[in-house]
Design an enzyme around this catalytic site. Sequence first.
Site, PDB file in Angstrom:
ATOM      1  N   ASP A 265       0.854  -1.189   0.000  1.00 18.67           N
ATOM      2  CA  ASP A 265       0.000   0.000   0.000  1.00 18.67           C
ATOM      3  C   ASP A 265       0.894   1.245   0.000  1.00 18.67           C
ATOM      4  O   ASP A 265       2.094   1.146   0.232  1.00 18.67           O
ATOM      5  CB  ASP A 265      -0.939   0.026   1.218  1.00 18.67           C
ATOM      6  CG  ASP A 265      -0.222  -0.316   2.507  1.00 18.67           C
ATOM      7  OD1 ASP A 265       0.945   0.108   2.666  1.00 18.67           O
ATOM      8  OD2 ASP A 265      -0.807  -0.993   3.366  1.00 18.67           O
TER       9      ASP A 265
ATOM     10  N   ASP B 130       1.326   5.076   1.584  1.00 13.97           N
ATOM     11  CA  ASP B 130       0.895   6.053   2.581  1.00 13.97           C
ATOM     12  C   ASP B 130       1.538   7.390   2.236  1.00 13.97           C
ATOM     13  O   ASP B 130       2.679   7.438   1.763  1.00 13.97           O
ATOM     14  CB  ASP B 130       1.348   5.620   3.983  1.00 13.97           C
ATOM     15  CG  ASP B 130       0.744   4.281   4.368  1.00 13.97           C
ATOM     16  OD1 ASP B 130      -0.463   4.116   4.155  1.00 13.97           O
ATOM     17  OD2 ASP B 130       1.487   3.410   4.842  1.00 13.97           O
TER      18      ASP B 130
ATOM     19  N   ASP C 208       8.375   4.156  13.732  1.00 17.77           N
ATOM     20  CA  ASP C 208       8.970   3.069  14.522  1.00 17.77           C
ATOM     21  C   ASP C 208      10.433   2.791  14.154  1.00 17.77           C
ATOM     22  O   ASP C 208      11.337   3.010  14.958  1.00 17.77           O
ATOM     23  CB  ASP C 208       8.101   1.795  14.491  1.00 17.77           C
ATOM     24  CG  ASP C 208       7.577   1.412  13.116  1.00 17.77           C
ATOM     25  OD1 ASP C 208       8.014   2.017  12.114  1.00 17.77           O
ATOM     26  OD2 ASP C 208       6.739   0.489  13.032  1.00 17.77           O
TER      27      ASP C 208
HETATM   28  P1  ATP Z   1       3.490  -3.016   5.603  1.00 22.38           P
HETATM   29  O1  ATP Z   1       2.433  -2.090   5.045  1.00 22.38           O
HETATM   30  O2  ATP Z   1       4.371  -3.620   4.589  1.00 22.38           O
HETATM   31  O3  ATP Z   1       2.924  -3.998   6.574  1.00 22.38           O
HETATM   32  P2  ATP Z   1       4.409  -0.616   6.844  1.00 22.38           P
HETATM   33  O4  ATP Z   1       5.687  -0.268   7.552  1.00 22.38           O
HETATM   34  O5  ATP Z   1       4.052   0.192   5.641  1.00 22.38           O
HETATM   35  O6  ATP Z   1       4.480  -2.142   6.508  1.00 22.38           O
HETATM   36  P3  ATP Z   1       1.940   0.334   7.913  1.00 22.38           P
HETATM   37  O7  ATP Z   1       1.103  -0.253   8.996  1.00 22.38           O
HETATM   38  O8  ATP Z   1       1.391   0.486   6.538  1.00 22.38           O
HETATM   39  O9  ATP Z   1       3.261  -0.551   7.896  1.00 22.38           O
HETATM   40  O10 ATP Z   1       2.440   1.732   8.465  1.00 22.38           O
HETATM   41  C1  ATP Z   1       2.961   2.767   7.638  1.00 22.38           C
HETATM   42  C2  ATP Z   1       4.052   3.522   8.383  1.00 22.38           C
HETATM   43  O11 ATP Z   1       3.517   4.115   9.566  1.00 22.38           O
HETATM   44  C3  ATP Z   1       5.218   2.679   8.856  1.00 22.38           C
HETATM   45  O12 ATP Z   1       6.163   2.465   7.846  1.00 22.38           O
HETATM   46  C4  ATP Z   1       5.765   3.512   9.993  1.00 22.38           C
HETATM   47  O13 ATP Z   1       6.507   4.610   9.507  1.00 22.38           O
HETATM   48  C5  ATP Z   1       4.488   4.070  10.606  1.00 22.38           C
HETATM   49  N1  ATP Z   1       3.972   3.203  11.687  1.00 22.38           N
HETATM   50  C6  ATP Z   1       3.070   2.205  11.579  1.00 22.38           C
HETATM   51  N2  ATP Z   1       2.811   1.644  12.770  1.00 22.38           N
HETATM   52  C7  ATP Z   1       3.582   2.306  13.658  1.00 22.38           C
HETATM   53  C8  ATP Z   1       3.750   2.220  15.071  1.00 22.38           C
HETATM   54  N3  ATP Z   1       3.086   1.312  15.780  1.00 22.38           N
HETATM   55  N4  ATP Z   1       4.604   3.090  15.655  1.00 22.38           N
HETATM   56  C9  ATP Z   1       5.271   4.028  14.940  1.00 22.38           C
HETATM   57  N5  ATP Z   1       5.158   4.160  13.622  1.00 22.38           N
HETATM   58  C10 ATP Z   1       4.312   3.319  12.978  1.00 22.38           C
HETATM   59 MG    MG Z   2       2.233   0.113   4.557  1.00 20.32          MG
END
Ligand code: ATP
Ligand code: MG
Length: 447
Positions: A66, A68, A144
């Site tokens: 996805d 963001d 994170d």
């Molecule tokens: P994926 O979508 O591949 O599972 P992702 O890192 O993109 O991994 P998302 O849940 O889409 O995970 O979150 C987007 C972004 O938001 C992350 O890359 C991170 O920068 C931030 N993020 C998400 N969850 C947290 C958290 N619990 N604490 C701090 N930052 C977070």
């Molecule tokens: Mg993501």
Amino acid sequence: MIRKLIGKVLRRPGKQVLHAKHYGIRRDQLHSAALKVCDRLQDAGFEAYVVGGAVRDLMLGKSPKDFDVATNATPEQVRHVFHRSRIIGKRFRIVHVPFFERGGEEIIEVTTFRGASDAPTDESGRILRDNVYGTIEEDASRRDFTVNALYYDPNREVIIDFHHGVSDLESRKLAMIGDPVKRYHEDPVRMLRAVRLATKLDLAIAPATKAPIAVHARLLENIPSARLFDEMMKLLLSGRAWDCLTALRENGLHKPLFPLLDKLVSQASTAAFLKKALDNTDARIRDDKPVSAGFMFATLLWHEVEALWQKKKAAGEHSVPALVDAMNEVDAKVSRRLAIPNRYGAAMKEIWLLQPRFEQRVGQRPFRLMEQQRFRAAYDFLELRAECGLADKELAEWWNKFQFADDVMRSSLIASVPREKQEAPAAGAKRSKPRRRRKPAAGQSGE
Ligand code: ATP
Ligand code: MG
């Protein structure tokens, strides 16, 4: 010593602006919806970047799940730019911007830069709300992992990196931004994210990020069961499901989430059953095929349901009511930790309920079973059980032939079942009434 010191000085957070093309990222690799969101926000005078997992995945040569977008526009200002968007979430307000393209809907999640000021926490340090807005730099330090704090500007074609995320990614390291213990207290789900992302992306968790996990695993007990379910789904759908569950156990994180895992993997046959099911899920994800969450949870919990079912039968309960009781008890026990939504729970239960019906190979019963909506999933489940020695191989083979046979062949297959294998427990149920009246469960109708 001096080299270590220089290393520490060099790793001090500081803004780096890097040419994206040197790191393998081009504007045309982004989803057109993500590009439109960035363009329109920038045209309206705001900053807008693709951020997080998408930038990380593109740098690793993987296609992002996805996209963001992070911006300095407030949720209301984003709403103003995109009339069809909606603000969602309370604890963490974000804007969903929907696009309808090529017959499908793509949602771009837009978040406003979070500020560095201390957000309200509960007594364990967990952040309760995080709606204070700030600068891009503050936003980066609230993310994170260093590799998740990269901001890509598709118009200037640059990556902005505040925490050495690019060099960590190059050395395949997953490191928490800031003090890992404090960050796990703020949000214990970050421990699950560390394990999932490291496994899925083949990154090594930095020692200081990894060490506190086993010690702080219990913090997950504070997390609402609906959020834990979402995280469990992400683990199971990561494309490396078995490895993720193994890593959960190695880090002691399964206990607050899914303690049954220990029992499941301690027996060769049930471990093989789960591994086969999850490998199959991974293969479907690789091939871009749909995956049934109901089926996955049916495999994760079957061991427990079956043990209880056998116990109840041994205590004199009839087969089907005993199975229904066992299912409900296991469901109630598990849902205290993992809130399995009804739409998945119903499919999971139907798959289980159809299992004893495969044994009823007399008269019209096999024909009626095949008309059930979940017949195919239930048959796949039976086949998986049989492959791992958890069900009669002959039974699975019989059903494999029966479902693809013509009517003549089907009749002769039914006739071929030896009398002692023509089990029809429902006939027994007629002789003595079930203990309680039950609403017929889905998948039981017509029996
Ligand atoms: P994926 O979508 O591949 O599972 P992702 O890192 O993109 O991994 P998302 O849940 O889409 O995970 O979150 C987007 C972004 O938001 C992350 O890359 C991170 O920068 C931030 N993020 C998400 N969850 C947290 C958290 N619990 N604490 C701090 N930052 C977070
Ligand atoms: Mg993501």
